[in-house]
Design a protein around this motif. Structure first.
Motif, PDB file in Angstrom:
ATOM      1  N   LEU A 148      -7.153   0.015  -0.983  1.00 55.09           N
ATOM      2  CA  LEU A 148      -6.187  -0.815  -1.742  1.00 55.09           C
ATOM      3  C   LEU A 148      -6.197  -2.258  -1.627  1.00 55.09           C
ATOM      4  CD1 LEU A 148      -3.246  -0.233  -3.658  1.00 55.09           C
ATOM      5  CD2 LEU A 148      -2.088  -0.711  -1.673  1.00 55.09           C
ATOM      6  N   PRO A 149      -6.181  -2.928  -2.814  1.00 54.83           N
ATOM      7  CA  PRO A 149      -6.354  -4.580  -2.369  1.00 54.83           C
ATOM      8  C   PRO A 149      -5.054  -4.943  -1.806  1.00 54.83           C
ATOM      9  CG  PRO A 149      -7.168  -3.876  -4.719  1.00 54.83           C
ATOM     10  CD  PRO A 149      -6.417  -2.601  -3.947  1.00 54.83           C
ATOM     11  N   ARG A 150      -5.231  -5.833  -0.927  1.00 50.00           N
ATOM     12  CA  ARG A 150      -4.222  -6.555  -0.115  1.00 50.00           C
ATOM     13  C   ARG A 150      -3.317  -6.928  -1.203  1.00 50.00           C
ATOM     14  NH1 ARG A 150      -4.187  -7.628   5.198  1.00 50.00           N
ATOM     15  NH2 ARG A 150      -6.297  -7.314   6.144  1.00 50.00           N
ATOM     16  N   ALA A 151      -3.413  -7.437  -2.363  1.00 51.95           N
ATOM     17  CA  ALA A 151      -2.658  -8.286  -3.277  1.00 51.95           C
ATOM     18  C   ALA A 151      -1.662  -7.310  -3.862  1.00 51.95           C
ATOM     19  CB  ALA A 151      -3.302  -8.720  -4.423  1.00 51.95           C
ATOM     20  N   GLN A 152      -1.875  -5.787  -3.586  1.00 53.24           N
ATOM     21  CA  GLN A 152      -0.995  -4.787  -4.038  1.00 53.24           C
ATOM     22  C   GLN A 152      -0.305  -4.051  -3.282  1.00 53.24           C
ATOM     23  OE1 GLN A 152      -3.389  -1.840  -6.780  1.00 53.24           O
ATOM     24  NE2 GLN A 152      -4.964  -3.546  -7.327  1.00 53.24           N
ATOM     25  N   MET A 153      -0.281  -4.395  -1.809  1.00 54.24           N
ATOM     26  CA  MET A 153       0.155  -3.597  -0.889  1.00 54.24           C
ATOM     27  C   MET A 153       1.939  -3.965  -0.848  1.00 54.24           C
ATOM     28  SD  MET A 153      -2.235  -3.984   2.512  1.00 54.24           S
ATOM     29  CE  MET A 153      -3.990  -3.180   2.262  1.00 54.24           C
ATOM     30  N   ARG A 154       2.244  -5.116  -1.111  1.00 58.84           N
ATOM     31  CA  ARG A 154       3.690  -5.412  -1.326  1.00 58.84           C
ATOM     32  C   ARG A 154       4.278  -4.605  -2.216  1.00 58.84           C
ATOM     33  NH1 ARG A 154       7.172  -9.114   0.711  1.00 58.84           N
ATOM     34  NH2 ARG A 154       5.400 -10.210   1.879  1.00 58.84           N
ATOM     35  N   GLY A 155       3.581  -4.394  -3.443  1.00 59.96           N
ATOM     36  CA  GLY A 155       4.237  -3.834  -4.596  1.00 59.96           C
ATOM     37  C   GLY A 155       4.250  -2.061  -4.122  1.00 59.96           C
ATOM     38  N   ALA A 156       3.122  -1.855  -3.321  1.00 60.71           N
ATOM     39  CA  ALA A 156       3.296  -0.449  -3.082  1.00 60.71           C
ATOM     40  C   ALA A 156       4.345  -0.125  -2.014  1.00 60.71           C
ATOM     41  CB  ALA A 156       1.999   0.060  -2.238  1.00 60.71           C
ATOM     42  N   MET A 157       4.702  -1.120  -1.245  1.00 62.03           N
ATOM     43  CA  MET A 157       5.854  -1.134  -0.274  1.00 62.03           C
ATOM     44  C   MET A 157       7.051  -0.455  -0.818  1.00 62.03           C
ATOM     45  SD  MET A 157       5.028  -3.875   2.568  1.00 62.03           S
ATOM     46  CE  MET A 157       6.282  -3.439   3.643  1.00 62.03           C
ATOM     47  N   GLY A 158       7.454  -1.027  -2.102  1.00 64.63           N
ATOM     48  CA  GLY A 158       8.657  -1.009  -3.012  1.00 64.63           C
ATOM     49  C   GLY A 158       8.487   0.040  -3.993  1.00 64.63           C
ATOM     50  N   ASN A 159       7.451   0.897  -4.020  1.00 63.05           N
ATOM     51  CA  ASN A 159       7.241   1.849  -5.064  1.00 63.05           C
ATOM     52  C   ASN A 159       7.457   3.112  -4.476  1.00 63.05           C
ATOM     53  OD1 ASN A 159       6.348   3.461  -7.045  1.00 63.05           O
ATOM     54  ND2 ASN A 159       4.215   2.995  -6.993  1.00 63.05           N
ATOM     55  N   ALA A 160       9.000   3.406  -4.658  1.00 66.94           N
ATOM     56  CA  ALA A 160       9.522   5.042  -4.133  1.00 66.94           C
ATOM     57  C   ALA A 160       8.540   5.940  -4.911  1.00 66.94           C
ATOM     58  CB  ALA A 160      10.652   5.034  -4.560  1.00 66.94           C
ATOM     59  N   ALA A 161       8.042   6.179  -5.939  1.00 62.04           N
ATOM     60  CA  ALA A 161       7.427   7.044  -6.658  1.00 62.04           C
ATOM     61  C   ALA A 161       6.102   7.644  -5.943  1.00 62.04           C
ATOM     62  CB  ALA A 161       6.780   6.632  -7.780  1.00 62.04           C
ATOM     63  N   LEU A 162       5.792   6.991  -4.789  1.00 60.90           N
ATOM     64  CA  LEU A 162       4.462   7.250  -4.036  1.00 60.90           C
ATOM     65  C   LEU A 162       5.226   8.265  -3.205  1.00 60.90           C
ATOM     66  CD1 LEU A 162       3.075   3.495  -3.129  1.00 60.90           C
ATOM     67  CD2 LEU A 162       1.899   5.536  -4.308  1.00 60.90           C
ATOM     68  N   ASP A 163       6.470   8.276  -3.029  1.00 58.82           N
ATOM     69  CA  ASP A 163       6.829   9.286  -1.903  1.00 58.82           C
ATOM     70  C   ASP A 163       6.618  10.723  -2.357  1.00 58.82           C
ATOM     71  OD1 ASP A 163       7.586   7.112  -0.432  1.00 58.82           O
ATOM     72  OD2 ASP A 163       9.764   7.230  -0.977  1.00 58.82           O
ATOM     73  N   GLY A 164       6.781  10.648  -3.858  1.00 56.11           N
ATOM     74  CA  GLY A 164       6.658  12.105  -4.259  1.00 56.11           C
ATOM     75  C   GLY A 164       5.209  12.727  -4.674  1.00 56.11           C
ATOM     76  N   LEU A 165       4.270  11.818  -4.302  1.00 54.27           N
ATOM     77  CA  LEU A 165       2.873  12.574  -4.515  1.00 54.27           C
ATOM     78  C   LEU A 165       2.463  13.290  -3.653  1.00 54.27           C
ATOM     79  CD1 LEU A 165       1.321   9.044  -5.036  1.00 54.27           C
ATOM     80  CD2 LEU A 165       1.787  10.262  -6.735  1.00 54.27           C
ATOM     81  N   ILE A 166       3.023  13.494  -2.304  1.00 53.72           N
ATOM     82  CA  ILE A 166       2.573  14.713  -1.475  1.00 53.72           C
ATOM     83  C   ILE A 166       3.816  15.343  -1.140  1.00 53.72           C
ATOM     84  CG2 ILE A 166       0.728  13.635  -0.564  1.00 53.72           C
ATOM     85  CD1 ILE A 166       2.216  12.488   1.689  1.00 53.72           C
ATOM     86  N   GLY A 167       3.928  16.648  -0.430  1.00 53.47           N
ATOM     87  CA  GLY A 167       5.040  17.448  -0.179  1.00 53.47           C
ATOM     88  C   GLY A 167       6.021  16.779   0.875  1.00 53.47           C
ATOM     89  N   GLU A 168       7.052  17.236   0.956  1.00 52.52           N
ATOM     90  CA  GLU A 168       8.231  16.659   2.031  1.00 52.52           C
ATOM     91  C   GLU A 168       7.578  16.788   3.716  1.00 52.52           C
ATOM     92  OE1 GLU A 168      10.903  14.225   3.260  1.00 52.52           O
ATOM     93  OE2 GLU A 168      10.621  14.808   0.934  1.00 52.52           O
TER      94      GLU A 168
END
Length: 270
Positions: A130-150
């Motif tokens: 992941l490019p460094r420039a996208q890391m801050r955006g990833a930190m606030g992207n709660a949709a990522l939490d749903g990509l894998i099981g709980e």
């Protein structure tokens, strides 16, 4: 020789739970056991030079067989690649194509040999992280939490907590975990595209830290369900308790003791 004795001596590769099968101690034996596969993930401990040596030998062997489709590296960012460079390109040309600077935390003397082995073998080297420039955006992207099981998400969060020695505020655990998830997703997307570009009969090698390639938490969870892959984790110091989430483990000698938490505390103080 017993399975325990083989592990204690660090004699190369041991398939999980396979005392009945002597662990092959050479790269050709490893490849004979894991090939054919469209994707071969090589996990590493970043401070173990034997692991980078394994990567180089695997890349060279696949290239010699005419099977190397591409080399995807955690150590370079998505969007950077050597495609279009000739096989005799200079190291400076390759580093420029990958935007590789030692300031990024990945020393070229450590990883340059495996990168150049792929270039010399006529295969593209592709940044997967992941490019460094996208890391801050990833930190606030709660949709990522749903990509894998709980359960996997909870283990990822605990891994972030433990990996930072309990020094992170609890409010930072979820955002920092999302960076890990986004990095795994990015490497999976890059690897899958590399397989499509390479065509049938080729193997794309992904080099990344062991935490990124493990079957239960990492990149394999994000690959297309129909994309075949094999995971080899390199492990210094012999077997650990519990099953390793990989197809195979390549054992190497132990590394010198290092107090990671003490180093991290010093960084936090600064």
């Amino acid at each position: 020789m017993t399975c325990r004795t083989a592990v204690a001596l660090g004699l190369g590769l041991a398939l999980l739970g396979a005392c009945a099968h002597p662990p092959p101690a050479t790269v050709p034996a490893l490849l004979d056991r894991v090939l054919p596969t469209p994707v071969l993930m090589l996990g590493e401990q970043h401070d173990a030079p034997e692991h980078q040596a394994l990567q180089r030998e695997v890349v060279q062997a696949l290239a010699a067989r005419g099977q190397l489709g591409a080399l995807v590296m955690e150590m370079a960012e998505q969007g950077r690649q050597t495609r279009g460079l000739p096989a005799d390109a200079s190291e400076d040309q390759v580093r420029a194509a990958l935007n590789w600077t030692d300031a990024g935390g990945w020393p070229w003397p450590v990883y340059g040999p495996v990168v150049m082995a792929a270039v010399r073998g006529g295969a593209p080297v592709i940044g997967g992280n992941l490019p460094r420039a996208q890391m801050r955006g990833a930190m606030g992207n709660a949709a990522l939490d749903g990509l894998i099981g709980e359960p996997a998400l909870a283990r990822q969060r605990e891994g972030i907590r433990e990996g930072h020695c309990g020094l992170l505020p609890e409010s930072q655990i979820a955002p920092m975990t999302r960076i890990q998830l986004a990095r795994d997703q990015a490497m999976a997307q890059t690897t899958a595209q590399a397989v499509r570009d390479a065509g049938p009969g080729k193997t794309v090698v992904l080099v990344a830290g062991n935490g990124h390639v493990r079957r239960d938490l990492g990149v394999p969870l994000y690959l297309p369900k129909d994309l075949g892959h094999r995971v080899v984790m390199a492990q210094a110091g012999g077997a650990k308790d519990g099953a390793t989430p990989a197809d195979s483990v390549w054992f190497t000698p132990p590394q010198p003791p290092r107090d990671h938490c003490a180093e991290l505390r010093q960084q936090f103080k600064r």
